[in-house]
Design an enzyme around this catalytic site. Sequence first.
Site, PDB file in Angstrom:
ATOM      1  N   TYR A   1     -23.789 -15.910  -3.059  1.00 22.00           N
ATOM      2  CA  TYR A   1     -24.014 -15.886  -1.775  1.00 22.00           C
ATOM      3  C   TYR A   1     -24.059 -14.597  -1.152  1.00 22.00           C
ATOM      4  CZ  TYR A   1     -23.194 -20.377   0.621  1.00 22.00           C
ATOM      5  OH  TYR A   1     -23.290 -21.368   1.471  1.00 22.00           O
TER       6      TYR A   1
ATOM      7  N   GLU B   1     -24.891 -14.053   2.662  1.00 19.02           N
ATOM      8  CA  GLU B   1     -25.295 -13.977   4.021  1.00 19.02           C
ATOM      9  C   GLU B   1     -25.369 -12.690   4.715  1.00 19.02           C
ATOM     10  OE1 GLU B   1     -22.223 -16.536   6.248  1.00 19.02           O
ATOM     11  OE2 GLU B   1     -23.026 -18.431   5.317  1.00 19.02           O
TER      12      GLU B   1
ATOM     13  N   ASP C   1     -49.433 -19.282  12.318  1.00 17.92           N
ATOM     14  CA  ASP C   1     -48.744 -19.855  11.194  1.00 17.92           C
ATOM     15  C   ASP C   1     -49.677 -19.994  10.317  1.00 17.92           C
ATOM     16  OD1 ASP C   1     -47.443 -21.685   9.494  1.00 17.92           O
ATOM     17  OD2 ASP C   1     -47.114 -23.064  10.951  1.00 17.92           O
TER      18      ASP C   1
ATOM     19  N   THR D   1     -45.411 -20.076   4.928  1.00 18.01           N
ATOM     20  CA  THR D   1     -44.878 -20.536   3.604  1.00 18.01           C
ATOM     21  C   THR D   1     -45.380 -19.689   2.345  1.00 18.01           C
ATOM     22  OG1 THR D   1     -46.642 -22.112   3.167  1.00 18.01           O
ATOM     23  CG2 THR D   1     -44.574 -23.063   4.257  1.00 18.01           C
TER      24      THR D   1
ATOM     25  N   LYS E   1     -48.147 -22.270  -0.964  1.00 18.50           N
ATOM     26  CA  LYS E   1     -49.380 -22.948  -0.796  1.00 18.50           C
ATOM     27  C   LYS E   1     -50.293 -21.807  -1.564  1.00 18.50           C
ATOM     28  CE  LYS E   1     -47.936 -25.821   2.857  1.00 18.50           C
ATOM     29  NZ  LYS E   1     -47.908 -26.034   4.459  1.00 18.50           N
TER      30      LYS E   1
ATOM     31  N   ARG F   1     -41.387 -22.434  -3.340  1.00 14.18           N
ATOM     32  CA  ARG F   1     -41.137 -23.344  -2.297  1.00 14.18           C
ATOM     33  C   ARG F   1     -40.208 -22.366  -1.264  1.00 14.18           C
ATOM     34  NH1 ARG F   1     -43.891 -27.771  -2.876  1.00 14.18           N
ATOM     35  NH2 ARG F   1     -43.637 -28.234  -0.851  1.00 14.18           N
TER      36      ARG F   1
HETATM   37  C1  LIG Z   1     -46.876 -26.419   5.421  1.00 12.99           C
HETATM   38  C2  LIG Z   1     -46.718 -25.864   6.687  1.00 12.99           C
HETATM   39  C3  LIG Z   1     -45.531 -25.795   7.354  1.00 12.99           C
HETATM   40  C4  LIG Z   1     -44.416 -26.381   6.858  1.00 12.99           C
HETATM   41  O1  LIG Z   1     -43.720 -25.889   5.728  1.00 12.99           O
HETATM   42  P1  LIG Z   1     -42.792 -26.760   4.818  1.00 12.99           P
HETATM   43  O2  LIG Z   1     -42.403 -25.817   3.905  1.00 12.99           O
HETATM   44  O3  LIG Z   1     -43.174 -27.949   4.322  1.00 12.99           O
HETATM   45  O4  LIG Z   1     -41.565 -27.022   5.726  1.00 12.99           O
HETATM   46  C5  LIG Z   1     -45.581 -25.313   8.628  1.00 12.99           C
HETATM   47  N1  LIG Z   1     -46.928 -24.909   9.162  1.00 12.99           N
HETATM   48  C6  LIG Z   1     -47.958 -25.190   8.390  1.00 12.99           C
HETATM   49  C7  LIG Z   1     -49.090 -24.913   9.342  1.00 12.99           C
HETATM   50  C8  LIG Z   1     -48.081 -25.642   7.367  1.00 12.99           C
HETATM   51  O5  LIG Z   1     -49.248 -25.894   6.946  1.00 12.99           O
END
Ligand SMILES: *Cc1c(COP(=O)(O)O)cnc(C)c1O
Length: 423
Positions: free
Chosen positions: A58, A60, A204, A230, A233, A239
């Site tokens: 942990y 935090e 994003d 994220t 990807k 993840r």
């Molecule tokens: C994949 C994605 C997210 C969310 O990610 P998660 O890990 O699935 O919650 C947010 N914004 C965009 C543009 C994404 O492609």
Amino acid sequence: MSTPPAHHPALSTADPELAALVVAEEQLQSRTLRLIPSENYVSHAVLEASGTVLQNKYSEGYPGRRYYEGQQNIDQVETLAVERAKSLFGVDHANVQPYSGSPANLAVYLAFAEPGDTVMGMALPMGGHLTHGWGVSATGKWFRGVQYGVRQDTGLIDFDEVRELALKERPKVIFCGGTALPRTIDFAAFAEIARECGAVLVADVAHIAGLIAGGAHPSPVPHADVISTTTHKTLRGPRGAMLMCREEHAKALDKAVFPGLQGGPHNQTTAAIAVALHEAAQPSFRDYAHSVVANAKALADALLARGFDLVSGGTDNHLILMDLTPKDVPGKVAAKALDRAGIVVNYNTVPFDPRKPFDPSGIRIGTPSLTSRGLTTAHMETVAEWIDRGVTAARTGDEEALAGIRAEVADLMSAFPAPGLPA
Ligand SMILES: *Cc1c(COP(=O)(O)O)cnc(C)c1O
């Protein structure tokens, strides 16, 4: 039953039922052609880091400012991840604790908006993400989401529309980026609009973070106030997610992630993020990112030559969005048939889709995973041919043809072992 696999000895002994599922998933990931653009294969090193005893701790708070003792190693792990993120993306500040992309975006709202405030993002059916203020998402329920889209004739973002909407609605936060955008994002154009209306601009880049790190897509630095991404990807990490910003927003973002939204960070994920960032800083990752784009362009060209209708006419990045209306097959029917053919895609709305989101007109495909396995532009004609035959078989209900493709796919993929998977 088959003999217990040597690569999960403890799991196979303790829980053979679960171990068998893991092995089955390994085989599925190994034998199929994975075209879902938000997926990838992590390296063995990333996989190992995410399966360590860092899991047991942990922590935090943030390095040097924790609410639990015993952080001698964890502080260094997180600091390593943060420093690597700052160096790779060229930012002042990075927070590597968000559990995933959606909570990362929620933290951004918590940092810069009050419930009921107006926020702006791209509409989900146009290619935006749920968390950009779409109605069914908490971000659309707790905030007043106003949404922009793309032009029907070009499939591209109309910046005059975005500006007009932003000046009329005066959002606190503007999101750019999305999940089904095949074209380069003009961060400078968004920044100018955000400045004009006094909004915080959030880039994003969940889908394209790896392309940015590898120099295959322009960077949102210095245009965006906040960068959300994220890590799983195109960046090829575990993840997880990261938030990055200039120093002026650092405190607000950190406070929003913890204690605003989350408790203890997932230290095994932080460690794996650190490893992925290290890998993404190597020259070979630049080659990877450029190959992802080259493969997507080659695949798009091959699909266009076969009469497929691609949203915006092609791609600049890792992703292709196809409208299957001219092929007379709904997206879901095609996606399910391709799955039976060993080609894993997802059905997706296309802009101005007359069909419902759960039964839309398109499919979305991408090249991050196949590029991680070493496929090159020379293979994209074959991939396009499989898709073409698969879509035709979906229309005619030809299961034999789908089984034939599945065998051909497995045969080619066996020559390209995936990172992280047992050979
Ligand atoms: C994949 C994605 C997210 C969310 O990610 P998660 O890990 O699935 O919650 C947010 N914004 C965009 C543009 C994404 O492609």
